[in-house]
Write an enzyme that holds these catalytic residues in place. Structure first.
Site, PDB file in Angstrom:
ATOM      1  N   LYS A 169       0.889  -1.109  -0.129  1.00 19.78           N
ATOM      2  CA  LYS A 169      -0.005   0.031  -0.154  1.00 19.78           C
ATOM      3  C   LYS A 169       0.892   1.120  -0.225  1.00 19.78           C
ATOM      4  O   LYS A 169       1.281   1.574   1.066  1.00 19.78           O
ATOM      5  CB  LYS A 169      -0.864   0.058   1.226  1.00 19.78           C
ATOM      6  CG  LYS A 169      -1.935   1.059   1.239  1.00 19.78           C
ATOM      7  CD  LYS A 169      -2.672   1.667   2.413  1.00 19.78           C
ATOM      8  CE  LYS A 169      -1.551   2.759   2.916  1.00 19.78           C
ATOM      9  NZ  LYS A 169      -1.734   4.134   2.086  1.00 19.78           N
ATOM     10  N   PRO A 203      -6.348   4.665   7.158  1.00 19.63           N
ATOM     11  CA  PRO A 203      -7.437   4.046   7.874  1.00 19.63           C
ATOM     12  C   PRO A 203      -8.361   3.005   7.240  1.00 19.63           C
ATOM     13  O   PRO A 203      -8.887   1.890   7.958  1.00 19.63           O
ATOM     14  CB  PRO A 203      -8.286   5.298   7.924  1.00 19.63           C
ATOM     15  CG  PRO A 203      -7.326   6.622   7.890  1.00 19.63           C
ATOM     16  CD  PRO A 203      -6.591   6.024   6.731  1.00 19.63           C
ATOM     17  N   GLU A 244       9.627   1.580  11.028  1.00 25.33           N
ATOM     18  CA  GLU A 244      10.757   2.679  10.928  1.00 25.33           C
ATOM     19  C   GLU A 244       9.813   4.124  11.288  1.00 25.33           C
ATOM     20  O   GLU A 244       9.034   4.248  10.040  1.00 25.33           O
ATOM     21  CB  GLU A 244      11.392   2.600   9.585  1.00 25.33           C
ATOM     22  CG  GLU A 244      12.581   3.544   9.483  1.00 25.33           C
ATOM     23  CD  GLU A 244      13.108   3.650   8.246  1.00 25.33           C
ATOM     24  OE1 GLU A 244      14.476   3.996   8.310  1.00 25.33           O
ATOM     25  OE2 GLU A 244      12.304   3.478   7.271  1.00 25.33           O
ATOM     26  N   CYS A 281      12.988  11.017   7.862  1.00 24.37           N
ATOM     27  CA  CYS A 281      13.014  10.762   9.428  1.00 24.37           C
ATOM     28  C   CYS A 281      14.702  10.667   9.805  1.00 24.37           C
ATOM     29  O   CYS A 281      14.836  10.966  10.960  1.00 24.37           O
ATOM     30  CB  CYS A 281      12.348   9.447   9.509  1.00 24.37           C
ATOM     31  SG  CYS A 281      13.162   8.075   8.620  1.00 24.37           S
ATOM     32  N   GLU A 381       9.257  16.430  15.697  1.00 27.50           N
ATOM     33  CA  GLU A 381       9.818  16.215  14.344  1.00 27.50           C
ATOM     34  C   GLU A 381       9.074  17.119  13.283  1.00 27.50           C
ATOM     35  O   GLU A 381       7.714  17.070  13.152  1.00 27.50           O
ATOM     36  CB  GLU A 381       9.389  14.526  13.779  1.00 27.50           C
ATOM     37  CG  GLU A 381       9.894  14.455  12.501  1.00 27.50           C
ATOM     38  CD  GLU A 381       9.939  12.746  11.996  1.00 27.50           C
ATOM     39  OE1 GLU A 381      10.722  12.421  11.466  1.00 27.50           O
ATOM     40  OE2 GLU A 381       8.801  12.264  12.257  1.00 27.50           O
TER      41      GLU A 381
END
Length: 484
Positions: A169, A203, A244, A281, A381
């Protein structure tokens, strides 16, 4: 206009049954693609196809599976220019970086996964017991928009090499490259059902995959919030998760750093906080400096920033492109405005768009200095080109600042005394850390501590995530010795 209205299930394209979403060019703010999303029903069908393909794929053998991965790599390489243009438009990554990282690395990963599988010892012996590392099962791969093809490849390649089948996905914000990968698997002759693709929202599609009884492993790269949700849902079915998640990387400059080391550390900090416009990230977004060296570091930051021009990502001179979307741009600008309104020391930048780039999802590279470590900009972040500089009194204080975060993904340490750097690096709570700019070793794992995730990716460590050790007692040819 690129139009994709199908899901790839069981080796065939099936018309998707959900709503249409536009894919927007991050530089022009105009749609250049359209994708039709799938519904939970098609996600279920994709898992069923993967489950049906699993026994034969797992039994195929390492060498034959590796051959398919190498064929996929070849097919992707044939379309590398197309992929580079798609991802540059989707994400805003400068074209040069896109060529090497967004496209070149995923192509390599399929070959690296094949090599890893061939080199791995899938059987170990303990007295009369044989322990075999066997495919874990169907893997749901839920991937983000910032490095779309790379994040898919580092999950899919290692999972398929291990003998697992997959359902992918991709992010609905940057999904187009995933369709090219699906076509590449078909051109490579991959058996039906080994690779499946369904687009959709987290979702609906993400949660359907995570809770599906036939899914054994869920591998997600995304926000910590998304990772917590996936972990909660997966736990209900005792599914393995590889997560991750977010990061707030700190680069620490020690007091003994020579001017040359300081210059290298500043250059590294600039590169890492502006990498992919801060949409990573693993970005270094906190710079911790000795209190007595702050003015020197600030001067080098201001001088060095000129080497990172903002511009059209297709311009070879551009180092910093736009962000992925209006939502992301506005979110990052709101953090900058928060920093200014909170009285943080704005060294350079601001919330206004860069001159000449009012159109496009651009954010001006911004640096705050002498930042309170408890401030939101130091703790959260941001996922954009925003760097905060904090001052440390000594090594212990530097470690305290570096660890004062919920995240633990990566970091860096800089100094003249190598042993001192290594000793401090061992005290920083992260999954990987760089000492004086050293590059990462081939096959080294990627992953975090604390709220930065669970599990590892890349190399043998990433490969093992998709294998389960099973013990076969008395499986050796020697007869078991009866007792009594």
């Amino acid at each position: 206009m690129i139009e994709r209205d199908s899901a790839f299930i069981g080796g065939e394209w099936h018309e998707a049954d959900g709503a249409d979403v536009e894919v927007v060019d991050s530089t022009t703010e105009l749609p250049f693609g359209r994708v039709r999303l799938s519904t939970a029903k098609q996600a279920d069908e994709a898992v069923q196809a993967a489950a049906q393909a699993l026994p034969s794929w797992a039994a195929l053998g390492v060498d034959r599976r590796a051959g398919y991965l190498e064929a996929i790599s070849h097919q992707l390489a044939l379309r590398s220019d197309e992929l580079r243009e798609i991802i540059t438009r989707e994400v805003g990554t400068p074209s040069g970086l896109c060529r090497t990282l967004q496209v070149g690395l995923p192509i390599r990963l399929f070959r690296l996964a094949a090599d890893t599988a061939r080199a791995f010892h899938h059987e170990q012996r303990f007295d009369r017991t044989v322990v075999r590392f066997e495919p874990a099962g169907v893997v749901a791969c839920i991937t983000p928009w910032n490095f779309p093809l790379n994040q898919i490849a580092k999950k899919v390649a290692y999972a398929m090499a291990a003998g697992c089948t997959v359902v992918v996905k991709p992010s609905e914000i940057a999904p187009l490259d995933a369709y090219v990968l699906a076509e590449a698997t078909r051109e490579a002759g991959l058996p039906s059902g080994v690779f499946n693709l369904v687009s959709g929202t987290g979702p609906e599609i993400g949660e359907t995959l995570t809770t599906h009884p036939d899914v054994a492993v869920v591998s997600l790269t995304g926000s910590t919030r998304a990772g917590v949700r996936v972990a909660e849902l997966a736990a209900r079915g005792m599914k393995k998760t590889v997560l991750e998640l977010g990061g707030k990387g700190a680069s620490v400059i020690l007091a003994d750093a020579t001017p040359q080391v300081v210059s290298a550390a500043v250059e590294h900090a600039l590169e890492r906080y502006l990498h992919n416009s801060g949409q990573a990230c693993g970005a270094v977004t906190r710079l911790i400096v000795p209190r007595t060296r702050r003015a020197d570091v600030e001067r080098e930051l201001l001088e060095g920033l000129s080497r990172f021009p903002v511009g059209d990502p297709f311009d070879p001179a551009t180092e910093v492109g736009p962000l992925v979307s209006a939502t992301q741009r506005d979110r990052v600008r709101s953090y900058i405005e928060l920093g200014i309104s909170s009285g943080l020391n704005l060294l350079v930048g601001g919330s206004e768009p860069p001159a000449g780039h009012e159109t496009g999802y651009y954010v001006t590279p911004t640096i705050f200095s002498s930042v309170d470590p408890t401030s939101r900009l130091a703790q959260e972040e941001i996922f954009g080109p925003v760097l905060v500089v904090m001052e440390a009194d000594d090594d212990d204080h530097a470690v305290e600042l570096a660890n004062d975060t919920q995240y633990g993904l990566n970091g860096a340490v800089w100094g003249a005394d190598h042993d001192r750097c290594v000793e401090l690096a061992r005290r920083v709570q992260v999954g990987s850390i760089t000492v004086n700019g050293a590059g990462g070793g081939a096959g080294a794992p990627s992953g975090g501590l604390k709220m930065s995730g669970l599990g590892r990716e890349y190399g043998e460590f990433g490969y093992r995530e998709f294998l389960e050790p099973r013990s076969y007692h008395g499986a050796l040819t020697e007869p078991a010795i009866s007792e009594g």
